[in-house]
Design an enzyme around this catalytic site. Structure first.
Site, PDB file in Angstrom:
ATOM      1  N   PRO A 179       0.834  -1.209   0.000  1.00 34.12           N
ATOM      2  CA  PRO A 179       0.000   0.000   0.000  1.00 34.12           C
ATOM      3  C   PRO A 179       0.867   1.256   0.000  1.00 34.12           C
ATOM      4  CG  PRO A 179      -0.777  -1.586   1.622  1.00 34.12           C
ATOM      5  CD  PRO A 179       0.552  -2.085   1.137  1.00 34.12           C
ATOM      6  N   GLU A 180       0.577   2.181  -0.907  1.00 36.72           N
ATOM      7  CA  GLU A 180       1.307   3.441  -0.960  1.00 36.72           C
ATOM      8  C   GLU A 180       0.398   4.557  -0.457  1.00 36.72           C
ATOM      9  OE1 GLU A 180       3.492   4.059  -4.557  1.00 36.72           O
ATOM     10  OE2 GLU A 180       4.094   1.960  -4.700  1.00 36.72           O
TER      11      GLU A 180
ATOM     12  N   LYS B 104       2.863   7.167   5.124  1.00 34.57           N
ATOM     13  CA  LYS B 104       2.008   5.987   4.973  1.00 34.57           C
ATOM     14  C   LYS B 104       1.548   5.435   6.320  1.00 34.57           C
ATOM     15  CE  LYS B 104       4.851   3.795   2.081  1.00 34.57           C
ATOM     16  NZ  LYS B 104       5.319   2.777   1.111  1.00 34.57           N
TER      17      LYS B 104
ATOM     18  N   LYS C  80      23.177  15.675  -5.244  1.00 31.42           N
ATOM     19  CA  LYS C  80      22.702  14.311  -5.036  1.00 31.42           C
ATOM     20  C   LYS C  80      23.011  13.457  -6.271  1.00 31.42           C
ATOM     21  CE  LYS C  80      20.748  14.823  -0.973  1.00 31.42           C
ATOM     22  NZ  LYS C  80      21.166  14.055   0.219  1.00 31.42           N
TER      23      LYS C  80
ATOM     24  N   ARG D 274      14.169  -2.228  -6.847  1.00 32.24           N
ATOM     25  CA  ARG D 274      12.755  -2.117  -7.214  1.00 32.24           C
ATOM     26  C   ARG D 274      12.615  -2.112  -8.731  1.00 32.24           C
ATOM     27  NH1 ARG D 274       9.749  -0.080  -2.997  1.00 32.24           N
ATOM     28  NH2 ARG D 274       8.009  -1.000  -4.154  1.00 32.24           N
TER      29      ARG D 274
END
Length: 271
Positions: free
Chosen positions: A2-3, A57, A150, A259
Protein backbone atom coordinates in the site's frame (compact mmCIF):
# COMPACT_ATOMS: atom_id res chain seq x y z
CA UNK A 1 2.61 -2.63 -0.92
CA UNK A 2 0.00 0.00 0.00
CA UNK A 3 1.31 3.44 -0.96
CA UNK A 4 0.11 6.91 0.00
CA UNK A 5 -3.15 6.89 -2.03
CA UNK A 6 -4.08 3.49 -0.62
CA UNK A 7 -3.44 4.65 2.95
CA UNK A 8 -5.39 7.87 2.33
CA UNK A 9 -8.24 5.80 0.91
CA UNK A 10 -8.18 3.57 3.99
CA UNK A 11 -8.18 6.63 6.25
CA UNK A 12 -11.23 8.11 4.54
CA UNK A 13 -12.99 4.77 4.61
CA UNK A 14 -12.58 4.04 8.32
CA UNK A 15 -12.90 7.56 9.76
CA UNK A 16 -16.74 7.80 9.86
CA UNK A 17 -16.91 4.58 11.88
CA UNK A 18 -14.27 5.56 14.43
CA UNK A 19 -14.19 9.32 14.96
CA UNK A 20 -16.02 10.47 18.11
CA UNK A 21 -16.63 6.88 19.20
CA UNK A 22 -15.03 5.17 22.20
CA UNK A 23 -12.56 2.30 22.06
CA UNK A 24 -13.98 -0.43 24.29
CA UNK A 25 -10.96 -2.68 23.98
CA UNK A 26 -8.17 -3.76 21.66
CA UNK A 27 -7.84 -7.44 20.79
CA UNK A 28 -4.36 -8.49 19.71
CA UNK A 29 -4.10 -12.04 18.38
CA UNK A 30 -0.59 -11.68 16.99
CA UNK A 31 1.69 -9.09 18.65
CA UNK A 32 4.77 -10.00 16.61
CA UNK A 33 4.59 -7.71 13.59
CA UNK A 34 7.46 -5.68 12.13
CA UNK A 35 7.82 -4.32 15.63
CA UNK A 36 6.03 -5.71 18.65
CA UNK A 37 2.59 -4.19 19.22
CA UNK A 38 2.88 -1.50 21.91
CA UNK A 39 1.88 -2.67 25.37
CA UNK A 40 -0.10 0.56 25.86
CA UNK A 41 -2.23 -0.37 22.86
CA UNK A 42 -2.85 -3.90 24.07
CA UNK A 43 -4.26 -2.61 27.38
CA UNK A 44 -6.18 0.37 25.95
CA UNK A 45 -9.81 0.59 27.11
CA UNK A 46 -12.63 3.14 27.31
CA UNK A 47 -10.83 5.89 25.41
CA UNK A 48 -12.54 8.26 22.98
CA UNK A 49 -11.25 8.70 19.42
CA UNK A 50 -11.16 12.41 18.61
CA UNK A 51 -9.64 12.40 15.11
CA UNK A 52 -7.93 10.34 12.42
CA UNK A 53 -5.13 11.64 10.21
CA UNK A 54 -2.25 10.39 8.08
CA UNK A 55 1.50 11.09 8.04
CA UNK A 56 3.32 9.57 5.09
CA UNK A 57 2.01 5.99 4.97
CA UNK A 58 1.12 5.90 8.66
CA UNK A 59 -2.48 5.97 9.90
CA UNK A 60 -2.84 8.05 13.06
CA UNK A 61 -5.78 7.49 15.40
CA UNK A 62 -5.97 10.42 17.83
CA UNK A 63 -7.43 9.55 21.23
CA UNK A 64 -7.93 11.47 24.45
CA UNK A 65 -4.83 9.86 25.94
CA UNK A 66 -2.45 9.57 23.00
CA UNK A 67 -2.02 8.31 19.47
CA UNK A 68 -2.32 4.92 17.81
CA UNK A 69 0.12 4.69 14.90
CA UNK A 70 -0.67 2.08 12.25
CA UNK A 71 1.37 1.05 9.22
CA UNK A 72 0.05 -1.47 6.69
CA UNK A 73 3.48 -2.81 5.74
CA UNK A 74 3.77 -4.92 2.59
CA UNK A 75 0.40 -6.67 2.59
CA UNK A 76 -1.68 -5.24 5.42
CA UNK A 77 -5.25 -3.97 5.19
CA UNK A 78 -7.87 -2.52 7.50
CA UNK A 79 -11.62 -2.89 7.28
CA UNK A 80 -14.68 -2.03 9.34
CA UNK A 81 -16.79 -5.05 10.28
CA UNK A 82 -19.54 -5.90 12.80
CA UNK A 83 -18.27 -7.05 16.17
CA UNK A 84 -19.62 -10.56 15.66
CA UNK A 85 -17.83 -11.07 12.33
CA UNK A 86 -15.98 -14.34 11.82
CA UNK A 87 -12.22 -14.11 12.18
CA UNK A 88 -10.25 -14.81 9.01
CA UNK A 89 -6.72 -16.07 8.70
CA UNK A 90 -4.16 -13.31 9.37
CA UNK A 91 -6.68 -11.10 11.24
CA UNK A 92 -4.20 -9.95 13.87
CA UNK A 93 -5.76 -6.92 15.59
CA UNK A 94 -9.28 -5.64 16.36
CA UNK A 95 -9.96 -2.15 17.70
CA UNK A 96 -13.46 -2.50 19.14
CA UNK A 97 -15.60 0.65 19.38
CA UNK A 98 -18.95 1.37 21.03
CA UNK A 99 -21.08 1.42 17.89
CA UNK A 100 -21.26 -2.30 17.23
CA UNK A 101 -18.29 -2.12 14.84
CA UNK A 102 -14.59 -2.79 15.00
CA UNK A 103 -11.52 -1.94 12.97
CA UNK A 104 -9.87 -5.19 11.87
CA UNK A 105 -6.26 -5.39 10.74
CA UNK A 106 -5.24 -8.25 8.46
CA UNK A 107 -1.63 -8.81 7.43
CA UNK A 108 -0.43 -12.09 5.87
CA UNK A 109 3.24 -11.09 5.79
CA UNK A 110 3.25 -9.30 9.17
CA UNK A 111 5.47 -6.42 8.03
CA UNK A 112 3.05 -3.82 9.37
CA UNK A 113 3.11 -2.11 12.75
CA UNK A 114 0.73 -0.86 15.45
CA UNK A 115 2.36 1.44 17.96
CA UNK A 116 1.46 3.99 20.63
CA UNK A 117 2.84 7.42 21.47
CA UNK A 118 1.70 10.19 23.76
CA UNK A 119 3.47 12.90 21.72
CA UNK A 120 3.46 12.99 17.92
CA UNK A 121 6.15 15.68 17.79
CA UNK A 122 8.65 13.34 19.44
CA UNK A 123 7.58 10.12 17.71
CA UNK A 124 10.82 8.56 16.51
CA UNK A 125 9.53 7.29 13.15
CA UNK A 126 8.38 10.78 12.13
CA UNK A 127 11.48 12.80 13.01
CA UNK A 128 13.28 12.51 9.66
CA UNK A 129 10.30 12.47 7.31
CA UNK A 130 10.17 14.95 4.44
CA UNK A 131 7.12 17.03 3.50
CA UNK A 132 3.81 15.59 2.35
CA UNK A 133 3.68 15.49 -1.47
CA UNK A 134 0.30 17.25 -1.63
CA UNK A 135 1.39 20.05 0.70
CA UNK A 136 2.55 23.53 -0.31
CA UNK A 137 5.91 22.75 1.29
CA UNK A 138 6.62 20.30 -1.52
CA UNK A 139 7.26 22.69 -4.39
CA UNK A 140 9.64 23.12 -7.32
CA UNK A 141 12.14 25.29 -5.45
CA UNK A 142 12.26 22.85 -2.55
CA UNK A 143 12.88 19.92 -4.90
CA UNK A 144 15.54 21.82 -6.85
CA UNK A 145 17.47 22.76 -3.69
CA UNK A 146 17.12 19.28 -2.21
CA UNK A 147 18.46 17.64 -5.36
CA UNK A 148 21.69 19.63 -5.56
CA UNK A 149 24.81 17.50 -5.02
CA UNK A 150 22.70 14.31 -5.04
CA UNK A 151 24.46 11.80 -7.29
CA UNK A 152 21.70 9.24 -6.96
CA UNK A 153 19.23 7.96 -9.54
CA UNK A 154 16.26 10.30 -9.71
CA UNK A 155 13.73 7.55 -9.06
CA UNK A 156 15.57 6.51 -5.90
CA UNK A 157 15.77 10.16 -4.85
CA UNK A 158 12.02 10.66 -5.25
CA UNK A 159 11.29 7.55 -3.20
CA UNK A 160 13.45 8.73 -0.29
CA UNK A 161 11.10 9.59 2.59
CA UNK A 162 13.59 12.16 3.83
CA UNK A 163 13.05 14.07 0.56
CA UNK A 164 9.29 13.67 0.21
CA UNK A 165 7.02 11.07 1.77
CA UNK A 166 4.64 8.74 0.02
CA UNK A 167 5.98 8.78 -3.54
CA UNK A 168 6.26 5.02 -3.82
CA UNK A 169 7.41 2.85 -6.67
CA UNK A 170 4.21 2.89 -8.72
CA UNK A 171 3.71 6.64 -8.62
CA UNK A 172 7.39 7.49 -9.13
CA UNK A 173 7.38 5.40 -12.32
CA UNK A 174 4.20 7.01 -13.61
CA UNK A 175 5.30 10.57 -12.80
CA UNK A 176 8.71 10.20 -14.46
CA UNK A 177 7.10 8.79 -17.61
CA UNK A 178 4.58 11.62 -17.86
CA UNK A 179 7.41 14.15 -17.46
CA UNK A 180 9.62 12.37 -20.01
CA UNK A 181 12.51 11.97 -17.56
CA UNK A 182 14.63 8.82 -17.38
CA UNK A 183 14.53 7.12 -13.95
CA UNK A 184 18.34 6.82 -13.90
CA UNK A 185 18.92 10.54 -14.47
CA UNK A 186 21.04 11.90 -11.62
CA UNK A 187 19.01 13.99 -9.22
CA UNK A 188 21.64 16.74 -9.20
CA UNK A 189 21.13 17.25 -12.94
CA UNK A 190 17.47 18.23 -12.63
CA UNK A 191 16.65 21.66 -14.01
CA UNK A 192 14.26 24.04 -12.32
CA UNK A 193 11.75 23.50 -15.12
CA UNK A 194 11.95 19.74 -14.65
CA UNK A 195 11.42 20.19 -10.91
CA UNK A 196 8.34 22.29 -11.61
CA UNK A 197 6.99 19.64 -13.98
CA UNK A 198 7.77 16.78 -11.59
CA UNK A 199 6.16 18.40 -8.56
CA UNK A 200 2.96 19.22 -10.44
CA UNK A 201 2.81 15.76 -12.02
CA UNK A 202 3.41 13.91 -8.74
CA UNK A 203 0.61 15.89 -7.10
CA UNK A 204 -1.72 15.24 -10.04
CA UNK A 205 -0.99 11.50 -10.21
CA UNK A 206 -1.48 11.07 -6.46
CA UNK A 207 -4.73 13.07 -6.44
CA UNK A 208 -6.14 10.98 -9.28
CA UNK A 209 -5.16 7.76 -7.51
CA UNK A 210 -6.82 8.91 -4.28
CA UNK A 211 -10.02 9.82 -6.13
CA UNK A 212 -10.13 6.36 -7.70
CA UNK A 213 -9.46 4.59 -4.43
CA UNK A 214 -5.81 3.67 -4.77
CA UNK A 215 -4.09 1.06 -6.90
CA UNK A 216 -5.09 -2.59 -6.66
CA UNK A 217 -2.28 -4.92 -7.66
CA UNK A 218 -2.15 -7.91 -5.36
CA UNK A 219 -2.99 -7.17 -1.75
CA UNK A 220 -4.79 -3.85 -1.41
CA UNK A 221 -8.53 -3.61 -0.82
CA UNK A 222 -10.48 -0.61 0.36
CA UNK A 223 -12.00 -0.83 3.86
CA UNK A 224 -15.40 -1.76 2.39
CA UNK A 225 -13.84 -4.60 0.41
CA UNK A 226 -13.98 -2.93 -3.01
CA UNK A 227 -10.75 -2.78 -5.03
CA UNK A 228 -9.04 0.44 -6.05
CA UNK A 229 -9.30 1.25 -9.73
CA UNK A 230 -6.22 3.33 -10.52
CA UNK A 231 -4.44 0.23 -11.86
CA UNK A 232 -6.65 0.55 -14.93
CA UNK A 233 -4.93 3.84 -15.76
CA UNK A 234 -1.26 2.90 -15.23
CA UNK A 235 0.76 4.04 -18.22
CA UNK A 236 4.05 2.18 -17.72
CA UNK A 237 4.12 0.42 -14.36
CA UNK A 238 3.89 -3.34 -14.89
CA UNK A 239 3.67 -2.88 -18.67
CA UNK A 240 7.03 -4.27 -19.79
CA UNK A 241 7.15 -5.05 -23.53
CA UNK A 242 3.79 -3.39 -24.11
CA UNK A 243 3.53 -0.41 -26.50
CA UNK A 244 4.28 3.01 -25.08
CA UNK A 245 1.06 5.06 -24.91
CA UNK A 246 2.97 8.08 -26.27
CA UNK A 247 5.13 6.77 -29.12
CA UNK A 248 4.14 3.13 -29.60
CA UNK A 249 7.65 1.89 -28.80
CA UNK A 250 8.31 -0.94 -26.36
CA UNK A 251 8.27 -0.23 -22.63
CA UNK A 252 11.37 -1.54 -20.89
CA UNK A 253 12.17 -2.37 -17.29
CA UNK A 254 15.23 -2.43 -15.08
CA UNK A 255 16.02 -2.74 -11.38
CA UNK A 256 16.83 0.50 -9.56
CA UNK A 257 17.42 0.32 -5.83
CA UNK A 258 16.09 -3.26 -5.76
CA UNK A 259 12.76 -2.12 -7.21
CA UNK A 260 11.29 -2.71 -10.67
CA UNK A 261 11.34 0.39 -12.84
CA UNK A 262 9.40 0.84 -16.07
CA UNK A 263 10.10 3.42 -18.76
CA UNK A 264 10.08 4.18 -22.47
CA UNK A 265 13.65 4.59 -23.78
CA UNK A 266 12.41 6.81 -26.62
CA UNK A 267 10.28 9.16 -24.55
CA UNK A 268 12.55 9.18 -21.50
CA UNK A 269 16.05 9.90 -22.75
CA UNK A 270 18.82 9.40 -20.23
CA UNK A 271 20.79 12.55 -19.62
Amino acid sequence: MPELPEVETALRGISPYLKNFTIEKVVVRQPKLRWAVSEELITLKNVKIVDLTRRAKYLIIHTEKGYIIGHLGMSGSVRIVPQDSAIDKHDHIDIVVNNGKLLRYNDPRRFGAWLWTENLDDFHLFLKLGPEPLSDEFNAEYLFKKSRQKSTALKTFLMDNAVVVGVGNIYANESLFICGIHPLKLAKNLTRNQCYSLVNTIKDVLRKAIIQGGTTLKDFLQPDGRPGYFAQELLVYGNKDKPCPKCGGKIESLIIGQRNSFFCPKCQKRG
